[in-house]
Write an enzyme that holds these catalytic residues in place. Structure first.
Site, PDB file in Angstrom:
ATOM      1  N   TRP A 131     107.650  -1.371  56.942  1.00 50.05           N
ATOM      2  CA  TRP A 131     106.870  -1.711  58.128  1.00 50.05           C
ATOM      3  C   TRP A 131     107.160  -0.672  59.220  1.00 50.05           C
ATOM      4  O   TRP A 131     108.323  -0.241  59.379  1.00 50.05           O
ATOM      5  CB  TRP A 131     107.254  -3.123  58.599  1.00 50.05           C
ATOM      6  CG  TRP A 131     106.533  -3.561  59.826  1.00 50.05           C
ATOM      7  CD1 TRP A 131     105.189  -3.468  60.069  1.00 50.05           C
ATOM      8  CD2 TRP A 131     107.108  -4.159  60.980  1.00 50.05           C
ATOM      9  NE1 TRP A 131     104.903  -3.987  61.299  1.00 50.05           N
ATOM     10  CE2 TRP A 131     106.069  -4.415  61.881  1.00 50.05           C
ATOM     11  CE3 TRP A 131     108.405  -4.515  61.338  1.00 50.05           C
ATOM     12  CZ2 TRP A 131     106.266  -5.011  63.121  1.00 50.05           C
ATOM     13  CZ3 TRP A 131     108.613  -5.107  62.560  1.00 50.05           C
ATOM     14  CH2 TRP A 131     107.553  -5.347  63.448  1.00 50.05           C
ATOM     15  N   ASP A 212     113.412  -9.570  55.738  1.00 57.92           N
ATOM     16  CA  ASP A 212     112.497  -9.703  56.875  1.00 57.92           C
ATOM     17  C   ASP A 212     111.363 -10.622  56.435  1.00 57.92           C
ATOM     18  O   ASP A 212     110.623 -10.313  55.489  1.00 57.92           O
ATOM     19  CB  ASP A 212     111.967  -8.319  57.286  1.00 57.92           C
ATOM     20  CG  ASP A 212     111.309  -8.360  58.665  1.00 57.92           C
ATOM     21  OD1 ASP A 212     111.304  -9.439  59.287  1.00 57.92           O
ATOM     22  OD2 ASP A 212     110.812  -7.306  59.113  1.00 57.92           O
ATOM     23  N   ALA A 214     108.094 -12.849  57.676  1.00 56.70           N
ATOM     24  CA  ALA A 214     107.147 -13.172  58.758  1.00 56.70           C
ATOM     25  C   ALA A 214     105.900 -13.869  58.231  1.00 56.70           C
ATOM     26  O   ALA A 214     104.983 -14.127  59.003  1.00 56.70           O
ATOM     27  CB  ALA A 214     106.755 -11.894  59.502  1.00 56.70           C
ATOM     28  N   LYS A 247     102.948 -15.472  62.688  1.00 57.57           N
ATOM     29  CA  LYS A 247     101.775 -15.536  61.803  1.00 57.57           C
ATOM     30  C   LYS A 247     101.530 -16.961  61.319  1.00 57.57           C
ATOM     31  O   LYS A 247     100.419 -17.453  61.375  1.00 57.57           O
ATOM     32  CB  LYS A 247     101.970 -14.612  60.597  1.00 57.57           C
ATOM     33  CG  LYS A 247     102.707 -13.321  60.892  1.00 57.57           C
ATOM     34  CD  LYS A 247     101.840 -12.264  61.478  1.00 57.57           C
ATOM     35  CE  LYS A 247     102.703 -11.090  61.938  1.00 57.57           C
ATOM     36  NZ  LYS A 247     102.016  -9.856  62.115  1.00 57.57           N
TER      37      LYS A 247
HETATM   38  C1  LMR Z   1     101.711  -5.824  62.263  1.00 56.93           C
HETATM   39  O1  LMR Z   1     102.508  -5.291  61.502  1.00 56.93           O
HETATM   40  O2  LMR Z   1     100.534  -5.504  62.344  1.00 56.93           O
HETATM   41  C2  LMR Z   1     102.177  -6.916  63.173  1.00 56.93           C
HETATM   42  O3  LMR Z   1     103.370  -7.465  62.735  1.00 56.93           O
HETATM   43  C3  LMR Z   1     102.203  -6.522  64.594  1.00 56.93           C
HETATM   44  C4  LMR Z   1     103.296  -5.576  64.910  1.00 56.93           C
HETATM   45  O4  LMR Z   1     104.202  -5.966  65.640  1.00 56.93           O
HETATM   46  O5  LMR Z   1     103.256  -4.450  64.431  1.00 56.93           O
END
Ligand code: LMR
Length: 397
Positions: A131, A212, A214, A247
């Site tokens: 991420w 992690d 979410a 989310k």
């Molecule tokens: C994403 O990855 O689009 C979301 O979790 C928003 C963010 O904080 O980047």
């Protein structure tokens, strides 16, 4: 001068897309950027259960006095049961500590601060890809990282052998940042059998898992999505988990998260909570209350909880339907199986094999917005815009 050397920075690779999308006047524009759930008419609604919790809370809250450093009463306990299940929570007992954090990002940052405070030379192993905010967050805490293999583009699944081979290079005490369900930008998750292999390696090499999470509830269901994290927390002497309610409760802007930490010693909880509270105090002092109050109200009331679980399943079903729709539309554009993996993956994300230049072209010429790595938020699709998206992407390939 103190600040005169500072220059304007580029926008955040994910969050910056929202402003660009908003400013675009093309009526055909499509936002596949930030990972937020959307309805068929493009809204990100407040969930019904959350609205009811809000109505109840506005009558009952009565004060805005500070909450405890560890968070809204009952919130971390309710989340612990949701994530780990009652049995494991009771088995872990005082070895499990938890602190409420400003969203999942706040939990990540606080965990990295704790690692840096406890063992500053720790290396964090991150998946390729990971991420976009993982590396900035760990680097801001002064930690360094190394990559591990994750994705097999050909099969659109996790390259488990490659992943394990990379992690063979980790030294005892290193931390492995792992993606719980639907979290990796590729949309590809480890299967439970893969998680078991990862767990064996973690134990054998004395590595610390940091999960992690979410998207609990977006892959197969609340319980199913928690199986892997429960197995990891049950099997490893030490483990961390950052949890986000953004989310699955739709509480994005309320910054509602938890950091869980499992230790080996019997009373690890007190050490975790006091150290984390001290690190938080020196940073943002204490977490915001509102989102945690809403989530706790939902989780602790059987009717609201049942409503929420229904809403969560309908979000999951809608996203899965869109996945199938997009894969079919790509097949109709003549791509054969090239994008069929989109239908088999879970959650909101898929990684399309596009170069940053191709992503920029789709954005400029077709007003379709997603990050330069090719990650799309499937929830931004609709039955109406799927053919346009497939056609537009086909036009740059
Ligand atoms: C994403 O990855 O689009 C979301 O979790 C928003 C963010 O904080 O980047």
């Amino acid at each position: 001068m103190m600040f005169s050397h500072l220059t304007k920075l580029p926008a955040d690779p994910i969050l910056g897309l929202s402003a660009l999308f908003k400013a675009d006047s093309n009526p055909e524009k499509v936002d596949l950027g930030v990972g937020v759930y959307k309805t068929a008419d493009g809204r990100t609604p407040i969930l019904g259960a959350v609205q009811q919790a809000f109505a109840r809370l506005s009558k009952e809250e009565g004060s805005k006095v500070y909450i405890a450093p560890s968070g809204w009463p009952g919130f971390t306990d309710a989340c612990a049961k949701l994530v780990f299940g009652e049995d494991l929570v009771s088995d872990l007992g005082d070895r499990l500590g938890a602190i409420q954090t400003p969203g999942g990002c706040g939990a990540l940052r606080l965990a990295f601060e704790l690692i840096a405070f406890s063992k500053p030379d720790t290396t964090i192993w991150v998946s390729t890809p990971t991420w976009a905010n993982h590396v900035p967050t760990l680097a801001a805490a002064g930690l360094s990282h190394k990559p591990y293999a994750y994705y097999d583009q050909k099969t659109a699944t996790v390259d488990v052998d490659g992943m394990l081979a990379s992690l063979e290079g980790a030294k005892p005490g290193d931390v492995v940042l792992l993606h719980a369900c639907c979290h990796n930008p590729t949309g590809a998750d480890l299967l439970l059998a893969d998680w078991k292999r990862v767990a064996e390696l973690l134990r054998a090499r004395e590595l610390v898992p940091f999960l992690d999470m979410a998207y609990q509830g977006f892959a197969a269901g609340l319980e199913e999505d928690a199986e892997a994290v429960r197995m990891i927390f049950a099997s490893q002497p030490e483990a961390l988990l950052s949890y986000s309610c953004s989310k699955n409760f739709g509480l994005y802007r309320e910054r509602t998260g938890v950091l869980f930490a499992k230790g080996e010693q019997a009373a690890a909880r007190d050490a975790f909570v006091t150290n984390l509270a001290q690190l938080a105090r020196a940073n943002y002092s204490m977490p915001p209350a509102h989102g945690a109050a809403l989530a706790t109200t939902v989780l602790e009331d059987s009717d609201l909880r049942a409503d929420w679980i229904m809403e969560l399943s309908s979000m999951r079903d809608r996203v899965n339907g869109l996945r199938r729709g997009l894969a079919d539309a790509f097949a109709r554009e003549g791509f054969g199986d090239r994008f069929s993996g989109v239908a088999r993956q879970t959650g909101m994300f898929s990684l399309l094999s596009l170069s940053p230049e191709q992503v920029a072209m789709v954005q400029k010429d077709k007003s379709i917005y997603f990050p330069a790595n090719g990650r799309i938020n499937v929830a931004g699709l609709t039955d109406e815009n799927i053919p346009y998206v497939a056609r537009s992407i086909a036009s740059v390939l």
